[in-house]
Design an enzyme around this catalytic site. Structure first.
Site, PDB file in Angstrom:
ATOM      1  N   ASP A 169      -0.149   9.279 -10.737  1.00  0.00           N
ATOM      2  CA  ASP A 169       1.264   8.284 -10.531  1.00  0.00           C
ATOM      3  C   ASP A 169       0.636   6.604 -11.129  1.00  0.00           C
ATOM      4  O   ASP A 169       1.589   6.117 -11.360  1.00  0.00           O
ATOM      5  CB  ASP A 169       1.558   8.101  -9.119  1.00  0.00           C
ATOM      6  CG  ASP A 169       0.395   7.566  -8.223  1.00  0.00           C
ATOM      7  OD1 ASP A 169      -0.540   8.326  -8.244  1.00  0.00           O
ATOM      8  OD2 ASP A 169       0.438   6.290  -7.860  1.00  0.00           O
ATOM      9  N   THR A 198      -8.498   4.167  -5.077  1.00  0.00           N
ATOM     10  CA  THR A 198      -7.609   3.405  -6.238  1.00  0.00           C
ATOM     11  C   THR A 198      -7.616   2.027  -5.954  1.00  0.00           C
ATOM     12  O   THR A 198      -7.677   1.803  -4.810  1.00  0.00           O
ATOM     13  CB  THR A 198      -6.124   4.143  -6.319  1.00  0.00           C
ATOM     14  OG1 THR A 198      -6.280   5.622  -6.394  1.00  0.00           O
ATOM     15  CG2 THR A 198      -5.272   3.403  -7.450  1.00  0.00           C
ATOM     16  N   VAL A 243      -1.880  14.553 -14.132  1.00  0.00           N
ATOM     17  CA  VAL A 243      -1.483  13.090 -14.612  1.00  0.00           C
ATOM     18  C   VAL A 243      -1.225  12.554 -13.139  1.00  0.00           C
ATOM     19  O   VAL A 243      -0.541  12.967 -12.157  1.00  0.00           O
ATOM     20  CB  VAL A 243      -0.034  13.086 -15.305  1.00  0.00           C
ATOM     21  CG1 VAL A 243       0.612  11.521 -15.474  1.00  0.00           C
ATOM     22  CG2 VAL A 243      -0.202  13.628 -16.683  1.00  0.00           C
ATOM     23  N   GLY A 269      -0.506  11.257  -5.678  1.00  0.00           N
ATOM     24  CA  GLY A 269       0.158  11.001  -6.916  1.00  0.00           C
ATOM     25  C   GLY A 269       1.526  11.507  -6.979  1.00  0.00           C
ATOM     26  O   GLY A 269       2.442  11.242  -7.230  1.00  0.00           O
ATOM     27  N   THR A 286      -0.941   3.535  -3.813  1.00  0.00           N
ATOM     28  CA  THR A 286      -2.061   4.621  -3.694  1.00  0.00           C
ATOM     29  C   THR A 286      -1.514   5.722  -2.856  1.00  0.00           C
ATOM     30  O   THR A 286      -0.555   5.687  -2.045  1.00  0.00           O
ATOM     31  CB  THR A 286      -3.262   3.658  -3.092  1.00  0.00           C
ATOM     32  OG1 THR A 286      -4.355   4.717  -3.039  1.00  0.00           O
ATOM     33  CG2 THR A 286      -3.149   3.069  -1.842  1.00  0.00           C
TER      34      THR A 286
HETATM   35  N1  ASP Z   1      -2.628   7.853  -6.363  1.00  0.00           N
HETATM   36  C1  ASP Z   1      -3.760   8.294  -7.226  1.00  0.00           C
HETATM   37  C2  ASP Z   1      -3.534   9.639  -7.649  1.00  0.00           C
HETATM   38  O1  ASP Z   1      -3.108  10.518  -7.261  1.00  0.00           O
HETATM   39  C3  ASP Z   1      -4.954   8.539  -6.188  1.00  0.00           C
HETATM   40  C4  ASP Z   1      -5.116   7.403  -5.175  1.00  0.00           C
HETATM   41  O2  ASP Z   1      -4.298   6.524  -4.800  1.00  0.00           O
HETATM   42  O3  ASP Z   1      -6.379   7.472  -4.225  1.00  0.00           O
HETATM   43  O4  ASP Z   1      -4.228   9.775  -8.902  1.00  0.00           O
END
Ligand code: ASP
Length: 280
Positions: free
Chosen positions: A185, A154, A183, A206, A203
């Protein structure tokens, strides 16, 4: 003036030297570009600009090069928050667009500021955001091999502008192989938050970030008098109680930057008048 960006987690960084160097170079270049941009733009304009650059870089899991959900579709989520106006805007699970963060930026001027799925895509098309396929062959190969454990990546940016305003933006292709329309975060106030005291982009998993309301909580603690480091440390102690997995970049009104990770491979870079630094 100050800027900090992240490129999410990258589980291969310990073993894949070439990708690690490519990510380091991309982050440093984009942080420096963003810092230059910040000289003549506001914090909110800068975080949108920088996250769009990160979305265009296929090394990261946002925009081009995003992860594929378990039905074979790529759905993107992005948000941004203007700490000056207190407005948050985002798109959730939008398909076939190039820069979800720029659609979120467009939504900042509307009364309805968080759109999902087909409604978000219809809004994008009616505002001139054309069809775009963000898939790259590597993600399709991973998808076909069902390599659900590949590293995520992310992206996010928090900036403090010359007028002292803070803004934060975050964009993601999600966890990869998730149930369609799960969904993230990243387009919620748990994953991305800013006010006049602090801005945070998260990141990680989520569900853990949402369960602990991480970005909003850190920002609230700083607003209530905690130092940035203490606010992050207390919030991460709470994340640990649920065995959560996350990393943040954060910046306060004094220009202090903070990166906290519960994983050693979060990649980030920052840039200020003192120069730039990159870490992974
Ligand atoms: N936070 C993101 C999600 O859960 C994934 C990530 O940060 O790599 O969609």
């Amino acid at each position: 003036m100050n800027i900090i960006i992240h490129g999410g987690f990258f589980s291969e960084s310990a073993t894949n030297a070439a990708t690690k160097i490519a990510k380091q170079e991309a982050l440093q270049q984009i942080a420096e570009n963003g810092y230059q941009y910040l000289q003549s733009h506001t914090a909110i304009q800068t975080v949108a600009h920088v996250v769009a650059l990160l979305e265009d870089c296929e090394l990261f899991n946002a925009g081009l090069g995003s992860q594929i959900q378990n039905d074979g579709h790529i759905r993107l989520s992005a948000s941004l928050m203007d700490g000056n106006s207190g407005k948050f805007a985002g798109v959730i699970n939008i398909e076939a667009v190039k820069n979800p963060v720029l659609i979120a930026e467009k939504l900042l001027t509307y009364d309805d500021r968080v759109l999902s799925g087909e409604g978000a895509q219809a809004f994008a098309r009616s505002n001139g955001f054309d069809y775009y396929n963000p898939e790259i062959p590597q993600r399709r190969t991973e998808y076909e091999a069902k390599l659900a454990a590949t590293g995520t990546g992310t992206v996010g940016c928090v900036a403090l502008d010359a007028a002292g305003n803070i803004a934060a933006a975050t964009s993601t292709g999600g966890k990869g192989f998730e149930i369609p329309c799960r969904v993230s975060d990243s387009a919620t106030v748990a994953g991305n938050f800013a006010n006049s005291h602090c801005g945070v982009s998260c990141t990680g998993v989520g569900e853990d970030i949402v369960s602990t309301a991480l970005a909003a909580k850190i920002t609230t603690r700083v607003s209530d008098g905690f130092s940035l480091a203490d606010a992050c440390s207390k919030s991460f102690a709470e994340l640990k109680i649920i065995d959560g997995f996350a990393g943040v970049i954060a910046l306060d009104a004094e220009g202090n930057v903070h990166h906290t990770d519960s994983h050693p491979y979060m990649v980030w870079a920052s840039c200020s008048a003192k120069g730039s630094s990159v870490f992974m």
